[in-house]
Design an enzyme around this catalytic site. Structure first.
Site, PDB file in Angstrom:
ATOM      1  N   GLU A 177       0.881  -1.180   0.000  1.00 48.64           N
ATOM      2  CA  GLU A 177       0.000   0.000   0.000  1.00 48.64           C
ATOM      3  C   GLU A 177       0.908   1.216   0.000  1.00 48.64           C
ATOM      4  O   GLU A 177       1.642   1.451   0.952  1.00 48.64           O
ATOM      5  CB  GLU A 177      -0.902  -0.035   1.222  1.00 48.64           C
ATOM      6  CG  GLU A 177      -1.732  -1.311   1.238  1.00 48.64           C
ATOM      7  CD  GLU A 177      -2.569  -1.450   2.492  1.00 48.64           C
ATOM      8  OE1 GLU A 177      -3.297  -0.505   2.802  1.00 48.64           O
ATOM      9  OE2 GLU A 177      -2.485  -2.494   3.139  1.00 48.64           O
ATOM     10  N   CYS A 232      -1.608   9.327   3.288  1.00 55.85           N
ATOM     11  CA  CYS A 232      -1.520   8.881   1.895  1.00 55.85           C
ATOM     12  C   CYS A 232      -2.749   9.349   1.131  1.00 55.85           C
ATOM     13  O   CYS A 232      -2.710   9.571  -0.069  1.00 55.85           O
ATOM     14  CB  CYS A 232      -1.403   7.373   1.836  1.00 55.85           C
ATOM     15  SG  CYS A 232      -2.777   6.564   2.666  1.00 55.85           S
TER      16      CYS A 232
HETATM   17  P1  NAD Z   1       8.784   4.808   3.804  1.00 54.18           P
HETATM   18  O1  NAD Z   1       8.558   4.080   2.531  1.00 54.18           O
HETATM   19  O2  NAD Z   1       9.937   5.716   3.888  1.00 54.18           O
HETATM   20  O3  NAD Z   1       8.959   3.751   5.006  1.00 54.18           O
HETATM   21  C1  NAD Z   1       7.982   2.767   5.269  1.00 54.18           C
HETATM   22  C2  NAD Z   1       8.628   1.638   6.044  1.00 54.18           C
HETATM   23  O4  NAD Z   1       9.592   0.988   5.208  1.00 54.18           O
HETATM   24  C3  NAD Z   1       9.372   2.084   7.288  1.00 54.18           C
HETATM   25  O5  NAD Z   1       9.195   1.118   8.299  1.00 54.18           O
HETATM   26  C4  NAD Z   1      10.822   2.109   6.809  1.00 54.18           C
HETATM   27  O6  NAD Z   1      11.762   1.978   7.850  1.00 54.18           O
HETATM   28  C5  NAD Z   1      10.846   0.904   5.893  1.00 54.18           C
HETATM   29  N1  NAD Z   1      11.895   0.906   4.868  1.00 54.18           N
HETATM   30  C6  NAD Z   1      12.528   1.982   4.336  1.00 54.18           C
HETATM   31  N2  NAD Z   1      13.372   1.568   3.367  1.00 54.18           N
HETATM   32  C7  NAD Z   1      13.253   0.218   3.286  1.00 54.18           C
HETATM   33  C8  NAD Z   1      13.838  -0.772   2.456  1.00 54.18           C
HETATM   34  N3  NAD Z   1      14.709  -0.459   1.508  1.00 54.18           N
HETATM   35  N4  NAD Z   1      13.470  -2.063   2.636  1.00 54.18           N
HETATM   36  C9  NAD Z   1      12.562  -2.410   3.576  1.00 54.18           C
HETATM   37  N5  NAD Z   1      11.969  -1.503   4.390  1.00 54.18           N
HETATM   38  C10 NAD Z   1      12.309  -0.216   4.244  1.00 54.18           C
HETATM   39  O7  NAD Z   1       7.409   5.562   4.148  1.00 54.18           O
HETATM   40  P2  NAD Z   1       7.080   6.498   5.388  1.00 54.18           P
HETATM   41  O8  NAD Z   1       7.789   7.798   5.238  1.00 54.18           O
HETATM   42  O9  NAD Z   1       7.227   5.749   6.661  1.00 54.18           O
HETATM   43  O10 NAD Z   1       5.510   6.718   5.179  1.00 54.18           O
HETATM   44  C11 NAD Z   1       4.982   7.658   4.283  1.00 54.18           C
HETATM   45  C12 NAD Z   1       4.602   7.001   2.985  1.00 54.18           C
HETATM   46  O11 NAD Z   1       3.669   5.954   3.226  1.00 54.18           O
HETATM   47  C13 NAD Z   1       3.899   7.958   2.034  1.00 54.18           C
HETATM   48  O12 NAD Z   1       4.365   7.730   0.740  1.00 54.18           O
HETATM   49  C14 NAD Z   1       2.439   7.569   2.164  1.00 54.18           C
HETATM   50  O13 NAD Z   1       1.651   7.911   1.057  1.00 54.18           O
HETATM   51  C15 NAD Z   1       2.543   6.091   2.360  1.00 54.18           C
HETATM   52  N6  NAD Z   1       1.349   5.537   2.994  1.00 54.18           N
HETATM   53  C16 NAD Z   1       0.498   4.792   2.240  1.00 54.18           C
HETATM   54  C17 NAD Z   1      -0.665   4.292   2.806  1.00 54.18           C
HETATM   55  C18 NAD Z   1      -1.650   3.462   2.006  1.00 54.18           C
HETATM   56  O14 NAD Z   1      -2.525   2.868   2.619  1.00 54.18           O
HETATM   57  N7  NAD Z   1      -1.549   3.419   0.698  1.00 54.18           N
HETATM   58  C19 NAD Z   1      -0.949   4.561   4.142  1.00 54.18           C
HETATM   59  C20 NAD Z   1      -0.039   5.307   4.890  1.00 54.18           C
HETATM   60  C21 NAD Z   1       1.111   5.795   4.299  1.00 54.18           C
END
Ligand code: NAD
Length: 528
Positions: free
Chosen positions: A292, A326
């Protein structure tokens, strides 16, 4: 608290919102904030196979409104810790998959009850760790309870599934069995609801997990794991490893990980999708990704709409939790005849938003960290070169927090960077559309497809939007944020994700594989 298994539950209801105008609730909220403040700065360990483990490195979580205030200090996992967590989950899977569904369901219901009894305390943790004001924190805690209660009921429903047809002469069964060990990787912006929701969905189906929370919200996850233990979580069913991308990659790449439930940015989600597709030595399963991702969500304002209602909906969608959802509206597409009137009213409303410490319940608060603040200031600069600043446009100096003034940039072209890239903060682009046809084309012109809304008084336009506005969650004459579990199953199209529809009737099947069993009748007696 009863620990009896559950085979039946009353109908699901969304958790009611808290009325913070009530003097007693306001007093209790302030008391909860003071209580949580007295617990700040504690150290937290990794939880692997039910054992606490401390590593040499740590992650310090701070209050984005007052970065000098330390929320918690967490052991940071190494790759070896991640491997141990997968092994512990593998060990626990052998018994957890055989645990009757009614017992797994009972665990979720007990956890929901415990959270309900500490609702305002969890709200306070969210306020202090990620900067949610009272209503936003309340919505996160409420959604968390909803996910636990909803998936509990869904697990019972799935367990009772049958094949659509009974073939003559046979007894046909369809059993939804767990996949195995999974990774749960949540974002920081709904650090309770999404983190707990993905975890609960995985374990109620009989899987075991390695949970790696965001380094921006480790405390709320550590508190949730403690609460699950209190509710009776067996060792190894949920293993907590804290860390950033490195440990995330180690878990995703592990040969024994069978699924990755990820919510986060498009960039990281696509990387996980790619890594999961590479078969590792010793791997005997095609890894499943439940992704997501981000959005570039639009609200269309039609020339025939109620402009005041549209301004209300756009402001709530764009600036609720400072645009860090998001589902947040980050582009409003306004038909030309009402464009100037809409911009005037919008500027007035946004300029009147009070920004300050979410613990004091201001309308808007800080963004999550200094990196996000810098990214937003950069986007504001880009926006000013691509359009006309209507209001905001600066950082705000409040207690050293990461504040950006709610900002609106008008006259942005549909293909400009500000109209295409997810900015994830209090920054809204206004785009002029020639007519409805043009507005619909603009709404569909990004690589995303998460949420969208339209304000119009025309039934015909609502019908057109229903058919042609290509998003996973479409809202008609209302804001585009605030999805309710069960009523608005949530997930996006295009590069916004795999459209998993969290909180919907299909979600749990993603955490299972269906086993079809056909028995020839009359060979073995039922009594044998
Ligand atoms: P992010 O992608 O930076 O991080 C998400 C998670 O992934 C964190 O736990 C992070 O530590 C981990 N992570 C980072 N790099 C990684 C890698 N290479 N491999 C594995 N894990 C890794 O996102 P964020 O800043 O925490 O959240 C904001 C983002 O999430 C926005 O883009 C938002 O739109 C999205 N979001 C989407 C939904 C949805 O339901 N579609 C809901 C909430 C947030």
């Amino acid at each position: 608290m009863s620990t009896a298994p559950i085979s039946n539950l009353p109908p699901f209801h969304n958790e009611p919102f808290t009325n913070f105008k009530d003097a007693e609730i306001k007093r209790a909220t302030l008391e909860a904030l003071a209580h949580v403040r007295s617990e700040l700065g504690a150290t937290y360990d990794l939880v692997i196979g039910g054992q606490r483990r401390r590593s040499g490195n740590s992650i310090t979580s701070v209050n984005p409104a007052r970065p000098a205030e330390i929320i918690g200090v967490h052991s940071a996992a190494t790759e070896a810790d991640a491997n141990d967590a997968v092994s512990a989950a593998q060990l626990a899977f052998a018994s957890w998959k055989r645990t009757p569904v009614a017992e797994r369901v009972a665990l979720l219901v007990r956890a929901a009850d415990l959270i309900r009894s500490r609702h305002l305390t969890f709200c306070a943790w969210l306020t202090l760790e990620v900067g949610k004001n009272w209503a936003e924190a309340d919505a996160d805690v409420g959604e968390c309870i909803d996910f636990l209660e909803f998936y509990a009921r869904e697990a019972l429903r799935l367990d009772a599934a049958t094949t659509p047809i009974q073939y003559p002469g046979e007894r046909n069964l369809l059993r939804y069995v767990p996949l195995g060990v999974g990774a749960v990787i949540p974002p920081w912006n709904f650090p309770f609801a999404i983190m707990a929701g993905m975890t609960a969905a995985a374990i109620v189906c009989g899987n075991t997990v390695v949970l790696k929370p965001s380094p921006d919200a480790p405390t709320i996850a550590a508190r949730f794991v403690e609460l699950l233990e209190e509710a009776g979580l067996p060792d190894g069913v949920v293993n907590l490893v804290q860390g950033g991308p490195e440990v995330g990659r180690a878990i995703v790449d592990h040969a024994q990980i069978r699924f990755i439930a990820f919510t986060g940015s498009k960039k990281v989600g696509l990387e996980i999708h790619e890594r999961a597709a590479k078969t590792q030595p010793g791997q005997n399963f095609i890894k499943r990704t439940i992704l997501e991702l981000g959005g570039k969500d639009s609200i269309i304002v039609d020339a025939d709409s109620d402009i005041d209602a549209a301004v209300d909906g756009v402001v709530a969608s764009a600036f609720g939790f400072n645009g860090q959802k998001c589902s947040a509206c980050s582009r409003v597409i306004v038909e030309s005849p009402v464009y100037d009137t809409f911009c005037d009213k919008l500027r007035e409303r946004v300029a009147s938003l009070a920004t300050g410490d979410p613990a004091e319940n201001f309308a808007t608060g800080p963004v999550i960290n200094s990196v996000a603040k810098k990214r937003l200031l950069d986007y504001i600069q880009i926006g000013e070169s691509e359009g006309r600043l209507l209001t905001g446009g600066t950082a705000l100096d409040i207690e050293g927090g990461y504040y950006i003034a709610p900002t609106v940039i008008a006259d942005v072209a549909p293909t400009a960077r500000l109209a295409q890239e997810e900015v994830f903060g209090p920054l809204l682009a206004v785009i002029r559309a020639k007519d409805f046809e043009d507005a619909l084309a603009i709404a569909n012109n990004t690589e995303y497809g998460l949420t969208g809304a339209i304000y119009t008084s025309s039934r015909e336009k609502l019908n057109r939007a229903r058919d042609e506005f290509h998003v996973g969650n479409l809202y008609l004459n209302r804001k585009c944020t605030g999805a309710m579990v069960g009523a608005h199953p949530f997930g996006g199209f295009n590069l916004s994700g795999t459209d998993s529809k969290a909180g919907g009737p299909d979600y749990l099947t993603l955490f299972t594989q269906a086993k079809s069993i056909a028995e020839k009748m009359g060979v073995v007696s039922d009594k044998a």
